[in-house]
Design a protein around this motif. Structure first.
Motif, PDB file in Angstrom:
ATOM      1  N   HIS A   1       0.816  -1.222   0.000  1.00 12.91           N
ATOM      2  CA  HIS A   1       0.000   0.000   0.000  1.00 12.91           C
ATOM      3  C   HIS A   1       0.847   1.269   0.000  1.00 12.91           C
ATOM      4  N   THR A   2       2.117   1.154   0.407  1.00 17.40           N
ATOM      5  CA  THR A   2       2.971   2.334   0.505  1.00 17.40           C
ATOM      6  C   THR A   2       4.411   1.969   0.173  1.00 17.40           C
ATOM      7  N   MET A   3       5.062   2.850  -0.573  1.00 18.25           N
ATOM      8  CA  MET A   3       6.492   2.723  -0.808  1.00 18.25           C
ATOM      9  C   MET A   3       7.139   4.026  -0.357  1.00 18.25           C
ATOM     10  N   VAL A   4       8.101   3.901   0.562  1.00 19.16           N
ATOM     11  CA  VAL A   4       8.833   5.064   1.055  1.00 19.16           C
ATOM     12  C   VAL A   4      10.255   4.977   0.525  1.00 19.16           C
TER      13      VAL A   4
ATOM     14  N   ARG B   1       8.640   2.062 -11.040  1.00 17.01           N
ATOM     15  CA  ARG B   1       8.216   1.277 -12.206  1.00 17.01           C
ATOM     16  C   ARG B   1       7.856  -0.153 -11.811  1.00 17.01           C
ATOM     17  N   ALA B   2       8.545  -0.709 -10.835  1.00 19.37           N
ATOM     18  CA  ALA B   2       8.230  -2.070 -10.391  1.00 19.37           C
ATOM     19  C   ALA B   2       6.905  -2.131  -9.650  1.00 19.37           C
TER      20      ALA B   2
ATOM     21  N   MET C   1       0.161  -1.601  -7.851  1.00 21.19           N
ATOM     22  CA  MET C   1      -0.743  -0.641  -7.209  1.00 21.19           C
ATOM     23  C   MET C   1      -1.965  -0.373  -8.074  1.00 21.19           C
ATOM     24  N   ARG C   2      -1.802  -0.327  -9.365  1.00 18.16           N
ATOM     25  CA  ARG C   2      -2.961  -0.179 -10.246  1.00 18.16           C
ATOM     26  C   ARG C   2      -3.926  -1.343 -10.060  1.00 18.16           C
ATOM     27  N   GLU C   3      -3.358  -2.544 -10.038  1.00 19.74           N
ATOM     28  CA  GLU C   3      -4.180  -3.759  -9.900  1.00 19.74           C
ATOM     29  C   GLU C   3      -4.899  -3.806  -8.558  1.00 19.74           C
TER      30      GLU C   3
ATOM     31  N   GLU D   1      -1.021   8.912 -11.868  1.00 20.18           N
ATOM     32  CA  GLU D   1      -1.552   7.728 -11.187  1.00 20.18           C
ATOM     33  C   GLU D   1      -2.595   8.055 -10.140  1.00 20.18           C
ATOM     34  N   GLY D   2      -2.868   9.323  -9.911  1.00 21.25           N
ATOM     35  CA  GLY D   2      -3.843   9.713  -8.893  1.00 21.25           C
ATOM     36  C   GLY D   2      -5.217   9.117  -9.081  1.00 21.25           C
TER      37      GLY D   2
END
Length: 181
Positions: free
Chosen positions: A87-90, A126-127, A132-134, A176-177
C-alpha cells in the motif's frame, strides 16, 4: 497497535539507514507490516525487523541494489509474495555524499548519487505501479530535501537527485492519482 493503513505492507527502501529505520518503526507502531529494503547494512535491517517484531508487528528484510532494475523487480515480487498487497512505498535510499562545491564533484560522485537516488527511485516506482494499479492504488513517499528551494551550502550531491525525485513524485500523482486508495 492499531492499524491506520489499508491491508498490506509498506516497503521502506533505505530502511537500514537512520531515517529509514525511524520510518520503518513508525509504520510498525501505526500497525502496518513493514518490508525493509537494504543494500549493505544487513545487520541493521535485521535489528530493525526484530524491533518491529518485538512490538508485535510483522517485518521482513530484502537485499537489493536499487541501481539494478532486475533486482528491484525481484525484490518487489518477493515483498508481494511475502506480504500480499503493497500500500505504501517510502524512498529513503541514498548514498552518504561528501559535502563539496559543485565544481569539485567527481563524475563518479555525481553518477553514484544520481544512479542510487534518482534511477533507484525510478526502478522502484516502475516495479510497483502495475501492482498498485491492480490493487486499487497506493502511496509513493520520497524523503526529499527542501534544498531544491534553498540550496544548502556544499550539499548538492544530495539535493540534485532529490529534486529529480520530487519532480517524479509530482508526475506520479498527476498520472496515477486516478488509482488512489
Amino acid at each position: 497497535m492499531q492499524n491506520e493503513f489499508p491491508e498490506g505492507v509498506a516497503i521502506i527502501y533505505g530502511g537500514s539507514g537512520g531515517i529509514g529505520r525511524g520510518v520503518a518503526m513508525s509504520f510498525a507502531r501505526a500497525g502496518t507490516p513493514v518490508a525493509i529494503g537494504y543494500n549493505s547494512k544487513q545487520d541493521v535491517a535485521e535489528q530493525t525487523a526484530e524491533a518491529i517484531r518485538a512490538l508485535g508487528g510483522a517485518a521482513s528484510i530484502h537485499k537489493c541494489d536499487v541501481r539494478d532494475a532486475d533486482q528491484v523487480r525481484a525484490m518487489t515480487q518477493d515483498v508481494i509474495d511475502t506480504h500480499g498487497r503493497v500500500h505504501t512505498m517510502v524512498w529513503g535510499a541514498g548514498p552518504v555524499v561528501p559535502q563539496r562545491l559543485i565544481a569539485d564533484w567527481s563524475d563518479e560522485q555525481f553518477r553514484a548519487s544520481i544512479e542510487i537516488e534518482a534511477f533507484g527511485f525510478h526502478n522502484a516506482v516502475r516495479a510497483l505501479i502495475p501492482h498498485m494499479r491492480e490493487k486499487g492504488g497506493g502511496s509513493f513517499v520520497h524523503l526529499g530535501s527542501a534544498g531544491h528551494d534553498w540550496f544548502p551550502h556544499l550539499d548538492g550531491l544530495s539535493v540534485a537527485p532529490k529534486a529529480c525525485n520530487e519532480a517524479l513524485i509530482k508526475g506520479i500523482a498527476k498520472e496515477e492519482g486516478v488509482n488512489e486508495i
